[in-house]
Enzyme design. Sequence first.
Site, short mmCIF file in Angstrom:
data_model
loop_
_atom_site.label_atom_id
_atom_site.label_comp_id
_atom_site.label_asym_id
_atom_site.label_seq_id
_atom_site.Cartn_x
_atom_site.Cartn_y
_atom_site.Cartn_z
N LYS A 40 46.00 31.59 -0.55
CA LYS A 40 44.97 33.20 -0.81
C LYS A 40 45.20 33.14 -2.44
O LYS A 40 44.54 34.38 -2.58
CB LYS A 40 45.63 34.04 0.41
CG LYS A 40 45.24 33.73 1.62
CD LYS A 40 45.64 35.33 2.48
CE LYS A 40 45.01 34.60 3.56
NZ LYS A 40 44.94 35.57 5.31
N LYS A 78 37.55 34.87 8.61
CA LYS A 78 36.90 36.32 8.70
C LYS A 78 36.81 36.59 7.86
O LYS A 78 35.53 37.43 7.59
CB LYS A 78 37.78 37.42 9.68
CG LYS A 78 38.66 37.94 9.44
CD LYS A 78 39.32 38.99 9.92
CE LYS A 78 40.65 38.99 10.85
NZ LYS A 78 42.24 38.32 10.52
N LYS A 115 39.58 26.59 7.45
CA LYS A 115 39.26 26.86 9.05
C LYS A 115 38.42 27.88 9.01
O LYS A 115 37.96 28.65 7.62
CB LYS A 115 41.15 28.04 8.28
CG LYS A 115 41.27 28.55 9.68
CD LYS A 115 42.61 28.54 9.66
CE LYS A 115 42.62 30.73 9.25
NZ LYS A 115 42.96 31.97 9.30
N1 AQP Z 1 40.04 29.53 12.19
C1 AQP Z 1 41.14 29.76 13.73
N2 AQP Z 1 41.32 29.00 14.67
C2 AQP Z 1 42.47 29.34 15.37
N3 AQP Z 1 43.25 30.36 14.89
C3 AQP Z 1 42.65 31.52 14.56
N4 AQP Z 1 43.19 32.48 13.65
C4 AQP Z 1 42.91 33.23 12.77
N5 AQP Z 1 41.97 32.02 12.24
C5 AQP Z 1 41.70 31.45 13.24
C6 AQP Z 1 44.14 33.21 14.15
O1 AQP Z 1 44.35 34.62 14.89
C7 AQP Z 1 45.38 35.61 14.44
C8 AQP Z 1 45.28 36.53 13.94
O2 AQP Z 1 45.07 35.74 12.26
P1 AQP Z 1 44.61 36.66 11.19
O3 AQP Z 1 44.28 38.19 10.98
O4 AQP Z 1 45.89 37.69 11.26
O5 AQP Z 1 45.16 36.29 10.05
P2 AQP Z 1 44.74 34.77 9.34
O6 AQP Z 1 45.58 33.92 10.22
O7 AQP Z 1 44.63 34.68 8.92
O8 AQP Z 1 43.10 35.49 9.72
P3 AQP Z 1 41.63 35.44 9.74
O9 AQP Z 1 40.72 35.20 10.55
O10 AQP Z 1 41.82 33.32 8.59
O11 AQP Z 1 41.88 36.09 8.56
P4 AQP Z 1 41.47 36.22 6.70
O12 AQP Z 1 40.89 35.42 6.42
O13 AQP Z 1 41.85 37.84 6.65
O14 AQP Z 1 43.28 35.89 5.90
C9 AQP Z 1 46.31 34.99 14.54
O15 AQP Z 1 46.95 34.54 15.56
C10 AQP Z 1 45.99 33.52 13.60
O16 AQP Z 1 46.37 31.98 14.17
#
Ligand code: AQP
Length: 332
Positions: free
Chosen positions: A113, A199, A196
């Site tokens: 990030k 969002k 991955k």
């Molecule tokens: N692609 C994924 N596959 C499976 N699990 C996922 N998680 C996120 N992306 C995937 C799981 O969703 C939960 C919430 O995640 P978060 O919002 O706290 O942070 P993150 O992992 O950084 O999720 P994103 O969607 O990738 O958000 P951004 O883009 O804001 O960084 C966690 O349990 C995560 O494992």
Amino acid sequence: MRFLSGIQPSGNITLGNYLGAIKNFVALQNEEKFDDILVFIADLHAITIPQDKQELRKNIRSLAAIYLASGLDPKKCHIFIQSEVPFHTELSWILECNTYIGEVQRMTQFKDKSKKEETHGVSTGLLTYPILMASDILLYDTNLVPVGKDQKQHLELARDIAMRFNQKYGDTFVIPEPFISPKSAKIMSLTDPEKKMSKSDENPKSYISLLDDINIAKKKIKSAVTDSDTKVKYDIENKAGISNLLTIASSLSGDTIEKIEKDFENKNYQEFKEYVANLVGDLLADIQEKYNKIINSKELDEILDEGRNYATYLASKKINKIKNKVGLGRKL
Ligand code: AQP
């Protein structure tokens, strides 16, 4: 036994968030071994990267409604907004003073990030994010944390911090265990299946938002990047795109990957994608119907009020114990 987990309201909640996290919360809430369940909206985590104020507000409420629309039952779990319980940041400071800089600098998510944020400037919060996450977990004597595979490293750090603290100050924290469902641990981007699904991805075609228009969502699946072969076969090395769609199909249908491979033995990618698109469309239709009923309701606020009050009650008792252990303030 208690489980706790949270998601950042940092964009539109994706199918990855649903399959990797929310679906597991819903399944676990029905297991008898849990007598206490906390699920929160991690808004303090979201501001580690720049957020538009109006969008953030909207996303916080939207995530609460998505939790409920996906099947979280407010009779079984407490849903709250992280920033409404000030003890998370209070504990975070205490834990920061008991964590080495090297430990947070080597986190993969920070490395990824911070590269993306170089043009805006990398916030200190992005570096200390895993310590706030450790606080979220340790503040509530959490036994189990359901997360996607990408969060495993952060959870390991939370365990290390807890063990070190217990050794230094005497038994204080429960050592949490991760719960990672092997089936849908990591859902990949539809446009780049080596990456991955996230969002905050700049390209909306790379992810399915749970609130996407259903036809648009289906189109995203149908145009997902695959390969020039024709066989519907799980092969993560050589067929990452098809393997990702198989994972999605298996998680949504409940069928094994082997069964789906067999069903599509003599069929082409187009037919397979049509099948996955319909599964995704059905999920979205179900979630969106419930979401639309709850998003502007008074009931949603009542659920969040109850969650905040309960979390505050637990956290305020714990923080006093922790401060006493460290020697802060006057003895309480
Ligand atoms: N692609 C994924 N596959 C499976 N699990 C996922 N998680 C996120 N992306 C995937 C799981 O969703 C939960 C919430 O995640 P978060 O919002 O706290 O942070 P993150 O992992 O950084 O999720 P994103 O969607 O990738 O958000 P951004 O883009 O804001 O960084 C966690 O349990 C995560 O494992």
